[in-house]
Design a protein around this motif. Structure first.
Motif, PDB file in Angstrom:
ATOM      1  N   GLY A 104       0.796  -1.219   0.000  1.00 28.92           N
ATOM      2  CA  GLY A 104       0.000   0.000   0.000  1.00 28.92           C
ATOM      3  C   GLY A 104       0.828   1.268   0.000  1.00 28.92           C
ATOM      4  N   ALA A 105       2.115   1.157  -0.260  1.00 30.90           N
ATOM      5  CA  ALA A 105       2.993   2.328  -0.246  1.00 30.90           C
ATOM      6  C   ALA A 105       2.837   3.096  -1.557  1.00 30.90           C
ATOM      7  N   TRP A 106       1.835   3.945  -1.639  1.00 34.77           N
ATOM      8  CA  TRP A 106       1.534   4.646  -2.884  1.00 34.77           C
ATOM      9  C   TRP A 106       2.712   5.498  -3.340  1.00 34.77           C
ATOM     10  N   PHE A 107       3.460   6.055  -2.376  1.00 32.76           N
ATOM     11  CA  PHE A 107       4.589   6.905  -2.731  1.00 32.76           C
ATOM     12  C   PHE A 107       5.613   6.135  -3.559  1.00 32.76           C
ATOM     13  N   VAL A 108       5.838   4.873  -3.209  1.00 34.93           N
ATOM     14  CA  VAL A 108       6.803   4.048  -3.933  1.00 34.93           C
ATOM     15  C   VAL A 108       6.342   3.825  -5.369  1.00 34.93           C
ATOM     16  N   HIS A 109       5.066   3.495  -5.538  1.00 33.09           N
ATOM     17  CA  HIS A 109       4.528   3.306  -6.887  1.00 33.09           C
ATOM     18  C   HIS A 109       4.644   4.589  -7.697  1.00 33.09           C
ATOM     19  N   CYS A 110       4.281   5.690  -7.051  1.00 35.48           N
ATOM     20  CA  CYS A 110       4.226   6.978  -7.741  1.00 35.48           C
ATOM     21  C   CYS A 110       5.615   7.429  -8.185  1.00 35.48           C
ATOM     22  N   ASN A 156      -6.525  10.685  -2.209  1.00 39.21           N
ATOM     23  CA  ASN A 156      -7.012   9.678  -3.148  1.00 39.21           C
ATOM     24  C   ASN A 156      -6.080   9.615  -4.355  1.00 39.21           C
ATOM     25  N   ASP A 157      -6.532   9.044  -5.448  1.00 38.51           N
ATOM     26  CA  ASP A 157      -5.658   8.795  -6.590  1.00 38.51           C
ATOM     27  C   ASP A 157      -5.082  10.066  -7.225  1.00 38.51           C
ATOM     28  N   TRP A 158      -5.616  11.211  -6.858  1.00 36.20           N
ATOM     29  CA  TRP A 158      -5.083  12.460  -7.425  1.00 36.20           C
ATOM     30  C   TRP A 158      -3.623  12.677  -7.039  1.00 36.20           C
ATOM     31  N   HIS A 159      -3.211  12.089  -5.901  1.00 37.14           N
ATOM     32  CA  HIS A 159      -1.828  12.305  -5.484  1.00 37.14           C
ATOM     33  C   HIS A 159      -0.833  11.612  -6.425  1.00 37.14           C
ATOM     34  N   TYR A 160      -1.306  10.716  -7.276  1.00 39.41           N
ATOM     35  CA  TYR A 160      -0.432  10.147  -8.309  1.00 39.41           C
ATOM     36  C   TYR A 160      -0.185  11.159  -9.435  1.00 39.41           C
ATOM     37  N   ILE A 161      -1.063  12.141  -9.540  1.00 38.99           N
ATOM     38  CA  ILE A 161      -1.022  13.092 -10.654  1.00 38.99           C
ATOM     39  C   ILE A 161      -0.423  14.435 -10.246  1.00 38.99           C
ATOM     40  N   CYS A 162      -0.862  14.966  -9.119  1.00 38.87           N
ATOM     41  CA  CYS A 162      -0.641  16.387  -8.825  1.00 38.87           C
ATOM     42  C   CYS A 162       0.769  16.731  -8.367  1.00 38.87           C
ATOM     43  N   PHE A 163       1.583  15.744  -8.004  1.00 37.62           N
ATOM     44  CA  PHE A 163       2.915  16.050  -7.483  1.00 37.62           C
ATOM     45  C   PHE A 163       4.011  16.059  -8.549  1.00 37.62           C
ATOM     46  N   PHE A 164       3.692  15.670  -9.776  1.00 39.23           N
ATOM     47  CA  PHE A 164       4.743  15.624 -10.798  1.00 39.23           C
ATOM     48  C   PHE A 164       5.256  17.024 -11.129  1.00 39.23           C
ATOM     49  N   SER A 165       4.356  17.999 -11.177  1.00 34.32           N
ATOM     50  CA  SER A 165       4.789  19.369 -11.469  1.00 34.32           C
ATOM     51  C   SER A 165       5.715  19.882 -10.369  1.00 34.32           C
TER      52      SER A 165
END
Length: 322
Positions: A104-110, A156-165
């Motif tokens: 469940g480590a979303w940060f690692v996936h992201c 939620n899943d937005w954190h996979y998107i919003c941190f790239f910038s």
């Protein structure tokens, strides 16, 4: 340690504190449990620092080899965490996704996905463009694909998107460090503080609401970028270097900074409310426990990588932090 940029190490230290505090809500008295927050700004600092550090090094022409070096920092640690710590110590169930994909480590996936995007962005020299494009794409994604949630939109899943910038903002600041370096500490502190407050104001207006108020939360993305940028400018000053010249302080900051990934993985599982009667000392106590467990995780990871590596076993490297 000579090649470390002390401002970024300090930034990672602050990020680790913020992320850990966001898991500490059960440790606060109920009346002030809302203080167990700062998760989104902490994550943003992590991604900013990642983009910054990546841009200090050369970009290998072989993308696969470049990516392999990045994954070697992520995958062995998550593997050891999910097979040894998580299973044997915290009694979590084993699964294919848990063992091999970080659980469940979303940060690692992201960050694993971001590494791939970063490589092509930097290869094509589109860092400045990527900041603007990914910021706009985050907003489009928010209004088009993101389901409504009673929680913060950053949970939620937005954190996979919003941190790239923000990761690309870190890359930009590394490349243009001398151009953007500032001596106006009061101005930078004021702007970063105002941005930080605005971020949480927009969150408070929209979080858990319905209708148009809910969508106000997306406005928080702009002050989040502003906070990260100006907070970095506050840190990247002479006062930080002077602080880091004090050996005990430097050792603490560098140690926590070196364990950011491990602290992130260990954090949730180490929450213990048995010391809540000691508040606020319980916060420090639990953080120390998390850091000790994070260091043990790093030691075990170092042992694994040395066993599987081609070189001779080096005992000193097993215990090395930075």
């Amino acid at each position: 340690m000579k090649d470390k940029i002390l401002a970024i190490e300090f930034l990672k230290f602050i990020a680790a504190l913020m992320i850990t505090n966001s898991h500490f809500k059960p440790l606060y008295p109920e009346a002030i449990s809302a203080l167990g927050t700062f998760g989104a700004p902490g994550n943003a600092l992590f991604f900013f620092a990642s983009g910054y550090v990546l841009s200090l090094g050369k970009l290998n022409t072989n993308g696969i080899n470049w990516y392999k070096k990045r994954i070697k920092r992520l995958w062995p640690t998550t593997l050891v965490w999910n097979t040894f710590f998580s299973y044997l110590i915290f009694n979590t169930s084993l699964s294919f996704a848990g063992v091999w994909l970080g659980g469940g480590a979303w940060f690692v996936h992201c960050i694993a996905i971001y590494y791939i995007l970063y490589y092509f962005v930097r290869k094509l020299k589109l860092i400045r463009f990527s900041i603007i494009f990914s910021f706009i794409f985050s907003i489009i994604y928010f209004f088009t694909f993101l389901p409504i949630s009673k929680h913060s939109i950053y949970q939620n899943d937005w954190h996979y998107i919003c941190f790239f910038s923000i990761m690309m903002l870190g890359a930009y600041c590394a490349i243009h460090r001398e151009d953007i370096k500032s001596t106006q500490i009061k101005k930078n502190i004021i702007i970063s503080a105002i941005s930080f407050v605005l971020f949480y104001i927009f969150q408070a207006i929209g979080k858990g609401k319905e209708g148009s108020l809910y969508y106000v939360q997306v406005l928080s993305l702009l002050p989040l970028h502003s906070f990260i940028y100006y907070f970095y400018k506050v840190i990247d000053m002479d006062w930080c270097n002077k602080l880091m010249n004090i050996k005990p302080i430097k050792y603490i900051i560098m140690s926590v900074s070196a364990l950011t990934l491990e602290i992130y993985l260990v954090g949730f599982s180490s929450i213990n409310t048995n010391f809540n009667h000691l508040f606020p000392l319980n916060l420090l106590l639990i953080f120390i426990i998390i850091c000790i467990q994070a260091y043990l995780l790093k030691i075990l990871t170092n042992i694994l990588t040395q066993i599987l590596g081609d070189g001779d076993f080096n005992l000193r490297q097993v215990f090395k932090l930075f």
